[in-house]
Design a protein around this motif. Structure first.
Motif, short mmCIF file in Angstrom:
data_model
loop_
_atom_site.label_atom_id
_atom_site.label_comp_id
_atom_site.label_asym_id
_atom_site.label_seq_id
_atom_site.Cartn_x
_atom_site.Cartn_y
_atom_site.Cartn_z
N LYS A 48 0.80 -1.22 0.00
CA LYS A 48 0.00 0.00 0.00
C LYS A 48 0.83 1.27 0.00
O LYS A 48 0.47 2.27 -0.62
CB LYS A 48 -0.91 -0.05 1.24
CG LYS A 48 -1.84 1.09 1.33
CD LYS A 48 -2.95 0.89 2.36
CE LYS A 48 -2.62 0.17 3.63
NZ LYS A 48 -3.71 0.29 4.62
N ASP A 49 1.96 1.24 0.70
CA ASP A 49 2.77 2.47 0.81
C ASP A 49 3.84 2.58 -0.27
O ASP A 49 4.66 3.50 -0.24
CB ASP A 49 3.40 2.57 2.20
CG ASP A 49 4.31 1.39 2.51
OD1 ASP A 49 4.24 0.39 1.77
OD2 ASP A 49 5.06 1.46 3.49
N GLN A 94 0.76 3.83 -5.20
CA GLN A 94 0.07 5.11 -5.06
C GLN A 94 -0.15 5.76 -6.43
O GLN A 94 -1.23 6.29 -6.72
CB GLN A 94 0.88 6.06 -4.17
CG GLN A 94 1.01 5.58 -2.72
CD GLN A 94 -0.31 5.63 -1.98
OE1 GLN A 94 -1.18 6.41 -2.34
NE2 GLN A 94 -0.46 4.82 -0.95
N ALA A 108 -8.94 6.84 -5.06
CA ALA A 108 -8.09 7.04 -3.88
C ALA A 108 -7.65 5.68 -3.34
O ALA A 108 -8.44 4.75 -3.31
CB ALA A 108 -8.85 7.81 -2.81
N SER A 109 -6.38 5.56 -2.94
CA SER A 109 -5.88 4.24 -2.53
C SER A 109 -6.63 3.73 -1.30
O SER A 109 -6.82 2.52 -1.15
CB SER A 109 -4.38 4.29 -2.26
OG SER A 109 -4.09 5.03 -1.12
N TYR A 110 -7.12 4.63 -0.42
CA TYR A 110 -7.87 4.14 0.75
C TYR A 110 -9.19 3.51 0.34
O TYR A 110 -9.69 2.61 0.99
CB TYR A 110 -8.07 5.26 1.79
CG TYR A 110 -8.98 6.40 1.36
CD1 TYR A 110 -10.35 6.29 1.45
CD2 TYR A 110 -8.44 7.59 0.89
CE1 TYR A 110 -11.18 7.34 1.07
CE2 TYR A 110 -9.25 8.65 0.51
CZ TYR A 110 -10.63 8.52 0.59
OH TYR A 110 -11.44 9.54 0.22
N GLY A 169 -10.96 12.46 -3.64
CA GLY A 169 -9.61 12.76 -3.17
C GLY A 169 -9.48 12.46 -1.69
O GLY A 169 -9.72 11.34 -1.26
N TRP A 179 -8.32 12.89 4.86
CA TRP A 179 -6.98 12.30 4.88
C TRP A 179 -5.94 13.41 4.79
O TRP A 179 -5.89 14.13 3.78
CB TRP A 179 -6.80 11.31 3.73
CG TRP A 179 -7.28 9.94 4.07
CD1 TRP A 179 -6.52 8.88 4.43
CD2 TRP A 179 -8.63 9.47 4.08
NE1 TRP A 179 -7.30 7.77 4.69
CE2 TRP A 179 -8.59 8.11 4.49
CE3 TRP A 179 -9.87 10.05 3.83
CZ2 TRP A 179 -9.75 7.34 4.61
CZ3 TRP A 179 -11.01 9.28 3.95
CH2 TRP A 179 -10.93 7.95 4.35
N GLU A 199 -1.34 9.96 3.05
CA GLU A 199 -1.71 8.56 2.83
C GLU A 199 -1.84 7.77 4.13
O GLU A 199 -2.41 6.69 4.14
CB GLU A 199 -0.67 7.88 1.92
CG GLU A 199 -0.68 8.40 0.49
CD GLU A 199 -2.03 8.19 -0.20
OE1 GLU A 199 -2.80 7.30 0.22
OE2 GLU A 199 -2.32 8.93 -1.16
N ARG A 200 -1.32 8.31 5.22
CA ARG A 200 -1.30 7.54 6.47
C ARG A 200 -2.26 8.04 7.54
O ARG A 200 -2.74 7.26 8.35
CB ARG A 200 0.11 7.56 7.05
CG ARG A 200 1.08 6.82 6.17
CD ARG A 200 2.43 6.77 6.81
NE ARG A 200 3.21 5.70 6.21
CZ ARG A 200 4.28 5.16 6.75
NH1 ARG A 200 4.70 5.57 7.92
NH2 ARG A 200 4.93 4.20 6.15
N GLU A 217 -1.65 5.14 10.16
CA GLU A 217 -1.06 3.87 9.74
C GLU A 217 0.44 3.90 9.99
O GLU A 217 1.17 4.60 9.32
CB GLU A 217 -1.31 3.65 8.24
CG GLU A 217 -2.70 3.15 7.96
CD GLU A 217 -2.96 3.00 6.47
OE1 GLU A 217 -1.99 2.90 5.70
OE2 GLU A 217 -4.13 3.01 6.10
N PRO A 257 1.82 -0.37 6.42
CA PRO A 257 0.61 -0.84 5.74
C PRO A 257 -0.22 -1.83 6.58
O PRO A 257 -1.42 -1.94 6.40
CB PRO A 257 1.15 -1.52 4.48
CG PRO A 257 2.43 -0.81 4.20
CD PRO A 257 3.01 -0.48 5.54
#
Lengths: 145, 391
Positions: free
Chosen positions: A71-72, A77, A87-89, B256, B295, B298-299, B344, B347
């Motif tokens: 994921k990271d 991404q 969106a990746s989430y 987004g 968000w 990403e974390r 996070e 992952p």
């Protein structure tokens, strides 16, 4: 059709442009499938259906195996943002819900491009993504329309 | 579920696992710390508690391109929120009945999960949830076991349309959540109930529409179930039954780094007997929540939510109830303002913290017999921390 003589200079410029462009797209992400998958092109919606795990079979009946980087990972991404346009989430939510609600298995994940490419080459029905420069003759790049 | 049946299910699991050639095994472990300053939502004496554990493991065996077998075992400890113990969350055979370029239809037999609202089907898995404690209006912990899974038959599928996607599920069967090792009876009917509480049948259906870009999803989920209670001598609650009709409307927009979610639920409980043999009434409750997530990267994500539950749609402020019983009006509703943060660490590792400021006690057991001595505060707070790992 009658051939017309062309001036060489525009052709040379065009060649240079393509050549330059070629080096610029070496890191371009492409959708990649196992060599045994009988498909050449996908629509953006096909891609979303495959990666959201709705579509579980290729047209010839072969099961679809979704493969992805962690994921990271930067490429994952980029894949979500540029090719999947999701969106990746949101993608993670689809995958986790699918697995934990008993609607099927989870995509296989890899921590390196090398491991992903090897898995794409040996897993029947596999779909994933790679950079143009990481392609080899054991995997097949698809055109996404 | 009785111990012998749990043993039977587990044995089947152990036999299946090594026999399978193409098996995926996954799972999660989540441990938290939860604090209430009053009202015994988690523990009777309040304060900090570690009674917030969720552990699960599942396996999926893809037998061929049309069949798969899947199962999941879950261990839960939620304090007063639901009975603690191991549950067979699902154990099913799935057959791909039909598929073409624009859709498919699957049939599942066994114990399967219901997509009843956006978050129910995977409610115990932190990675799939927005918060540690779910919005209780729609995902009431006290009713966790009654709507989550069903033993029976289910059909589900999707269809691609020009303007988006249609995802649906239709199921029938019964829910096995009401036996001696899972004292759901006490959760619903109170300590004085002695006897056999079971579900005769349940039918559920859901329909979700999603835009082609997946930024907008809307859906309807419906449930109808018939519950029965057969009292034994000495029970303070009489024999009786409940016919439950429930519906959820869901809406989610994400673009987004922003996600907005709202769901509304209504429940009609047609009760017969229970309080006294000739008793009959319809209890109509409802609730909704509105939730925003943002968000930061990403974390890390921030969460804010307002959650509102009424035990009686015709008595939203509880005053009619208070006048009739002399008990506090706020036993009949809960208004919860909450803020939370998720981070996070990697992952696979997720850290969460949240604070709920609650007015009212409608979340708290038991449903039919309130316990005002235990739930004696109109305003109360809940803090929770949780660390989870998935593999």
């Amino acid at each position: 059709m009658e051939m017309r003589r062309r001036h060489p200079l525009p052709m040379l410029l065009l060649f240079l442009l393509i050549w330059q462009g070629g080096s610029a797209v070496a890191d371009e992400l492409v959708v990649v499938v196992n060599g045994g998958v009988n498909a050449e092109r996908l629509s953006g919606r096909d891609l979303l259906e495959l990666f959201s795990l709705r579509k579980g079979q290729w047209p010839d009946g072969q099961p679809v195996r979704v493969l992805a980087l962690d994921k990271d990972h930067n490429l994952h991404q980029r894949f979500c943002r540029d090719l999947l346009k999701l969106a990746s989430y949101r993608l993670e939510w689809f995958w986790s819900r699918h697995l934990y609600a008993g609607f099927g298995g989870a995509p296989q994940r890899f921590d390196s491009v090398e491991a992903l490419r090897t898995a794409l080459a040996v897993t029947p029905g596999a779909i994933g993504y790679l950079q143009q420069e990481d392609l080899n003759d054991q995997v097949k790049a698809l055109v996404v329309e | 579920m009785t111990r012998s049946r749990l043993w039977w299910w587990s044995s089947l699991w152990l036999i299946l696992a090594p026999a399978a050639a193409e098996v995926g095994v996954h799972g999660f472990i989540a441990q938290g710390a939860i604090y209430t300053d009053d009202n015994a939502f988690v523990t009777d004496d309040n304060g900090w508690s570690a009674a917030i554990t969720e552990v699960g493991t599942n396996l999926v065996w893809q037998a061929d391109s049309r069949w798969f077998v899947a199962g999941q075992l879950i261990y839960l400890n939620g304090g007063n929120r639901y009975p603690d113990g191991i549950r067979v969350d699902y154990l099913l055979v799935d057959y791909l009945l039909f598929n073409n370029s624009v859709g498919d239809v699957h049939v599942q037999l066994g114990r399967f999960k219901n997509e009843h609202g956006l978050y129910r089907a995977s409610r115990d898995v932190p990675a799939t949830q927005p918060s540690i404690v779910l919005p209780q209006s729609v995902y009431w912990d006290m009713y966790r076991d009654q709507t989550l899974n069903t033993d029976g038959i289910s059909g589900n599928g999707y269809r691609r349309l020009d303007w988006g996607y249609l995802d649906w599920q239709l199921s029938a069967g019964r829910t096995d959540a009401f036996s001696d090792s899972m004292p759901q009876t006490v959760w619903v009917l109170g300590d004085g109930a002695k006897g056999d509480y079971h579900e005769k049948w349940v039918v559920q259906g859901s329909l979700f529409l999603t835009s082609p870009a997946h930024d907008l999803t809307g859906g309807i989920s419906l449930l109808r179930s018939h519950l029965e209670f057969d009292a034994v001598p000495g029970s303070l609650v009489n024999s009786g039954s409940a016919m439950v009709s429930e519906g959820i409307a869901s809406l989610r927009y994400s673009n987004g780094s922003v996600e907005v979610t709202a769901e509304y639920i209504y429940d009609d409980f047609k009760l017969s007997g229970l309080y006294f043999p000739s008793f009959g009434t319809v209890v109509k409750s409802d609730g909704y929540y509105l939730q925003g997530r943002y968000w930061l990267n990403e974390r890390a994500a921030l969460l804010v939510r307002y959650d509102h539950r009424n035990l009686d749609r015709n008595d939203r402020d509880g005053e009619t109830f208070a006048a009739a019983t002399g008990l506090p009006a706020w036993l009949r509703y809960s208004h919860d303002w909450m803020v939370g943060v998720s981070y996070e660490l990697s992952p696979d590792w997720l850290l969460r913290a949240e604070w709920h400021a609650v007015e009212g006690a409608a979340w708290l057991p038991s449903h039919l017999y309130p316990e005002p001595q235990l739930h004696d505060q109109k305003y109360w707070n809940l803090f929770a921390l949780q660390l989870s790992w998935q593999f």
